[in-house]
Design a protein around this motif. Structure first.
Motif, PDB file in Angstrom:
ATOM      1  N   VAL A   1      60.777 -14.203  76.753  1.00  0.00           N
ATOM      2  CA  VAL A   1      61.759 -13.444  75.974  1.00  0.00           C
ATOM      3  C   VAL A   1      63.150 -13.982  76.306  1.00  0.00           C
ATOM      4  CG1 VAL A   1      62.732 -11.175  75.479  1.00  0.00           C
ATOM      5  CG2 VAL A   1      60.289 -11.405  75.976  1.00  0.00           C
ATOM      6  N   MET A   2      63.923 -14.316  75.282  1.00  0.00           N
ATOM      7  CA  MET A   2      65.215 -14.947  75.486  1.00  0.00           C
ATOM      8  C   MET A   2      66.302 -14.253  74.668  1.00  0.00           C
ATOM      9  SD  MET A   2      67.529 -17.511  74.166  1.00  0.00           S
ATOM     10  CE  MET A   2      66.555 -18.263  72.859  1.00  0.00           C
ATOM     11  N   ASN A   3      67.464 -14.087  75.277  1.00  0.00           N
ATOM     12  CA  ASN A   3      68.627 -13.530  74.596  1.00  0.00           C
ATOM     13  C   ASN A   3      69.756 -14.556  74.704  1.00  0.00           C
ATOM     14  OD1 ASN A   3      71.130 -12.139  74.046  1.00  0.00           O
ATOM     15  ND2 ASN A   3      70.039 -10.218  74.288  1.00  0.00           N
ATOM     16  N   PRO A   4      69.978 -15.364  73.668  1.00  0.00           N
ATOM     17  CA  PRO A   4      70.972 -16.444  73.758  1.00  0.00           C
ATOM     18  C   PRO A   4      72.400 -15.965  73.915  1.00  0.00           C
ATOM     19  CG  PRO A   4      70.201 -16.205  71.506  1.00  0.00           C
ATOM     20  CD  PRO A   4      69.316 -15.351  72.358  1.00  0.00           C
ATOM     21  N   SER A   5      72.738 -14.807  73.338  1.00  0.00           N
ATOM     22  CA  SER A   5      74.113 -14.327  73.413  1.00  0.00           C
ATOM     23  C   SER A   5      74.500 -13.890  74.813  1.00  0.00           C
ATOM     24  CB  SER A   5      74.336 -13.166  72.434  1.00  0.00           C
ATOM     25  OG  SER A   5      73.609 -12.027  72.839  1.00  0.00           O
ATOM     26  N   GLN A   6      73.494 -13.631  75.676  1.00  0.00           N
ATOM     27  CA  GLN A   6      73.765 -13.241  77.055  1.00  0.00           C
ATOM     28  C   GLN A   6      73.214 -14.258  78.063  1.00  0.00           C
ATOM     29  OE1 GLN A   6      73.820  -9.099  78.201  1.00  0.00           O
ATOM     30  NE2 GLN A   6      73.048  -8.521  76.193  1.00  0.00           N
ATOM     31  N   GLY A   7      72.750 -15.376  77.560  1.00  0.00           N
ATOM     32  CA  GLY A   7      72.300 -16.438  78.450  1.00  0.00           C
ATOM     33  C   GLY A   7      71.186 -16.017  79.380  1.00  0.00           C
ATOM     34  N   MET A   8      70.165 -15.393  78.836  1.00  0.00           N
ATOM     35  CA  MET A   8      69.105 -14.871  79.698  1.00  0.00           C
ATOM     36  C   MET A   8      67.727 -15.184  79.106  1.00  0.00           C
ATOM     37  SD  MET A   8      69.049 -13.319  82.633  1.00  0.00           S
ATOM     38  CE  MET A   8      70.640 -12.489  82.674  1.00  0.00           C
TER      39      MET A   8
ATOM     40  N   PHE B   1      72.766 -19.612  82.423  1.00  0.00           N
ATOM     41  CA  PHE B   1      72.400 -18.285  82.910  1.00  0.00           C
ATOM     42  C   PHE B   1      73.574 -17.299  82.861  1.00  0.00           C
ATOM     43  CE2 PHE B   1      72.136 -15.307  86.551  1.00  0.00           C
ATOM     44  CZ  PHE B   1      71.000 -14.601  86.169  1.00  0.00           C
ATOM     45  N   GLY B   2      73.341 -16.179  82.150  1.00  0.00           N
ATOM     46  CA  GLY B   2      74.324 -15.105  82.091  1.00  0.00           C
ATOM     47  C   GLY B   2      75.523 -15.352  81.214  1.00  0.00           C
ATOM     48  N   ASN B   3      75.530 -16.467  80.483  1.00  0.00           N
ATOM     49  CA  ASN B   3      76.687 -16.818  79.660  1.00  0.00           C
ATOM     50  C   ASN B   3      76.322 -16.832  78.182  1.00  0.00           C
ATOM     51  OD1 ASN B   3      79.164 -18.151  81.456  1.00  0.00           O
ATOM     52  ND2 ASN B   3      77.178 -18.109  82.464  1.00  0.00           N
TER      53      ASN B   3
END
Length: 257
Positions: free
Chosen positions: A128-135, A102-104
């Motif tokens: 919805v996922m954003n891997p570069s921001q760990g979310m 989370f958040g990383n």
């Protein structure tokens, strides 16, 4: 002196190659949403066929690249309830060893990372996922599903599920050193990608830290992806080493002259 210069160049080259390989290992080729079988249309705590739920190799639980660093997937929740879930990278190859933290950024992904718990209604929803921001957030009926997080999921770590914030994670005994997520912006983007109207984008008060979070013992090697948050430090190290080599070489030439 020339022999010393050659040794320095050789060491710098080796370190450069090692760092480059590390950067490539920070990005996965595929991402899979895993969790309670109810989240995948199964009205029970287990999938009789064993193909869905907490299955890292599930082919129909993979995310699709939505562009701009975001990935999406659509599922149907079988019945209303509070269910747990995670995101894994290259699960068909590395199983549980590469999980979203989370958040990383991707560089912090490892085994036993963040477990999420969300409150779902029966029916379709979008992840919805954003891997570069760990979310990762789930959107249902035009709204982000309320959720809590267990920051680290090892048995010896805290079993508490806390609100998704830096303050709550720190209060639970952790230091999210590499946190770099604009949570409000990601929620707005998630609603937009799910087909709803984007909520107003605001700036989160979460502090950005510079210390690199510890990665797990197993990191996959995959195709190169765009440079992300966790990739900056290795590149800086390479530049510093090469600059040092150049200075030593110039000094040696002047001495010989």
């Amino acid at each position: 002196m020339r022999k010393i210069i050659k040794k320095i160049v050789a060491v710098a080259t080796t370190l450069s190659m090692t760092a480059a390989m590390g950067i490539m290992a920070f990005a996965a080729d595929s991402y899979t949403f895993v969790g309670n079988p109810h989240l995948f249309g199964i009205d029970g705590d287990e999938d009789p066929a064993g193909n869905n739920g907490w299955v890292t190799t599930a082919q129909d639980q993979k995310f699709t690249d939505a562009g701009d660093g975001y990935y999406t997937a659509k599922f149907t929740c079988a019945s209303a309830g509070e269910y747990e879930y995670k995101v894994v990278g290259d699960g068909d190859i590395f199983a549980w060893s590469y999980q979203l933290c989370f958040g990383n950024p991707d560089s912090a992904w490892a085994d036993n990372q963040t477990q999420f718990k969300g409150k779902f209604e029966a029916g379709e929803y979008t992840v919805v996922m954003n891997p570069s921001q760990g979310m990762v957030v789930c959107v249902q009926n035009g709204k982000v599903v309320d959720f809590t997080i267990r920051y680290k999921s090892r048995d010896e770590d805290s079993a508490n599920f806390v609100e998704p914030s830096v303050a709550a994670v720190k209060a639970d005994g952790y230091d999210p050193q590499d946190f770099d997520a604009n949570f409000e912006a990601i929620k707005a983007k998630a609603v937009e990608l799910a087909g709803g109207a984007a909520e107003p984008e605001t700036t989160t008060a979460a502090p950005a830290e510079t210390t690199t979070a510890a990665a797990g013992s197993t990191q996959p090697t995959t195709a190169a992806k765009p440079v992300q948050t966790g990739d900056v430090a290795p590149v800086a190290v390479i530049g510093t080493l090469l600059a040092a080599v150049a200075v030593v070489a110039i000094a040696a030439k002047k001495k010989e002259a």
